[in-house]
Design a protein around this motif. Structure first.
Motif, short mmCIF file in Angstrom:
data_model
loop_
_atom_site.label_atom_id
_atom_site.label_comp_id
_atom_site.label_asym_id
_atom_site.label_seq_id
_atom_site.Cartn_x
_atom_site.Cartn_y
_atom_site.Cartn_z
N UNK A 51 46.19 47.89 33.06
CA UNK A 51 44.93 47.31 32.61
C UNK A 51 44.91 47.22 31.08
N UNK A 52 44.77 46.00 30.58
CA UNK A 52 44.67 45.79 29.13
C UNK A 52 43.22 45.71 28.68
N UNK A 53 42.37 45.09 29.50
CA UNK A 53 40.93 44.96 29.21
C UNK A 53 40.19 44.98 30.54
N UNK A 54 39.03 45.63 30.56
CA UNK A 54 38.18 45.61 31.74
C UNK A 54 36.75 45.82 31.26
N UNK A 55 35.93 44.80 31.44
CA UNK A 55 34.55 44.85 30.97
C UNK A 55 33.61 44.39 32.08
N UNK A 56 32.48 45.04 32.17
CA UNK A 56 31.46 44.75 33.18
C UNK A 56 30.16 44.41 32.47
N UNK A 57 29.55 43.30 32.84
CA UNK A 57 28.35 42.80 32.16
C UNK A 57 27.28 42.43 33.18
N UNK A 58 26.03 42.40 32.72
CA UNK A 58 24.92 41.79 33.45
C UNK A 58 24.53 40.54 32.67
N UNK A 59 24.37 39.45 33.37
CA UNK A 59 23.97 38.20 32.73
C UNK A 59 22.53 38.35 32.23
N UNK A 60 22.29 38.02 30.97
CA UNK A 60 20.96 38.19 30.37
C UNK A 60 19.94 37.19 30.90
N UNK A 61 20.41 36.04 31.39
CA UNK A 61 19.49 34.98 31.79
C UNK A 61 19.36 34.78 33.29
N UNK A 62 20.26 35.38 34.06
CA UNK A 62 20.23 35.20 35.50
C UNK A 62 20.11 36.57 36.17
N UNK A 63 18.94 36.86 36.72
CA UNK A 63 18.76 38.16 37.37
C UNK A 63 19.77 38.36 38.50
N UNK A 64 20.26 39.56 38.62
CA UNK A 64 21.15 39.97 39.71
C UNK A 64 22.55 39.36 39.62
N UNK A 65 22.91 38.81 38.47
CA UNK A 65 24.26 38.27 38.29
C UNK A 65 25.05 39.21 37.40
N UNK A 66 26.18 39.66 37.92
CA UNK A 66 27.08 40.53 37.18
C UNK A 66 28.37 39.78 36.90
N UNK A 67 28.92 40.02 35.73
CA UNK A 67 30.12 39.32 35.28
C UNK A 67 31.13 40.37 34.85
N UNK A 68 32.36 40.19 35.28
CA UNK A 68 33.41 41.10 34.82
C UNK A 68 34.56 40.29 34.23
N UNK A 69 35.16 40.84 33.21
CA UNK A 69 36.27 40.22 32.50
C UNK A 69 37.42 41.21 32.55
N UNK A 70 38.56 40.73 33.00
CA UNK A 70 39.72 41.60 33.16
C UNK A 70 40.95 40.94 32.55
N UNK A 71 41.79 41.74 31.92
CA UNK A 71 43.09 41.29 31.46
C UNK A 71 44.10 42.34 31.93
N UNK A 72 45.12 41.88 32.60
CA UNK A 72 46.16 42.74 33.16
C UNK A 72 47.50 42.39 32.54
N UNK A 73 48.35 43.37 32.45
CA UNK A 73 49.68 43.18 31.89
C UNK A 73 50.47 42.15 32.71
N UNK A 74 50.27 42.15 34.03
CA UNK A 74 50.99 41.21 34.90
C UNK A 74 50.21 41.03 36.19
N UNK A 75 50.60 40.02 36.94
CA UNK A 75 50.01 39.79 38.24
C UNK A 75 50.26 40.98 39.17
#
Length: 127
Positions: A51-75
């Protein structure tokens, strides 16, 4: 419900960095539970070797929407992550929390990665 997630990209993308943005639309009555569950994945996921990056977010404008961003070294590192018991359990039960299935956007990284990416032990032995 299958636990499988189809990995995006071509075989040329198998080596990293391998990135994605995911969208989880929670059922309103399950939003708090889903947020707690997804937040509980952050620390152990960040501790995974690939795991190079792993972030978890809640969308500020859309209730109940969660967004995650991931970067991995490889598939392969992402596949190993998805095969972990807690991830398989989540993937099997995800529709108890979601109003629609996960949306995954597979990304091709055009900028250089800001840190050195060390090859995995497995990829070193396969050369």
């Amino acid at each position: 419900m299958t636990a499988a997630i189809t990995l995006g990209g071509s075989d040329n993308d198998a080596m990293g960095p391998y990135a994605l943005v995911g969208f989880a639309h929670a059922l309103p009555e399950k939003s708090t539970d889903l947020a707690a569950l997804l937040l509980s994945f952050v620390a152990p996921t960040r501790a995974e070797e690939g795991c190079l990056e792993y972030h978890f977010h809640a969308d500020k404008n859309t209730p109940h929407l969660f967004v995650f961003y991931e970067v991995w070294r490889s598939q392969q590192d992402l596949q190993a992550h998805l095969a972990l018991p807690h991830m398989q359990a989540f993937l099997e039960t995800r529709m108890t929390y979601l109003s629609r299935d996960l949306q995954i956007h597979w990304l091709a990284m055009h900028s250089s990665y800001p840190r050195e990416i060390k090859p995995s032990v497995a990829s070193d032995t396969n050369r």
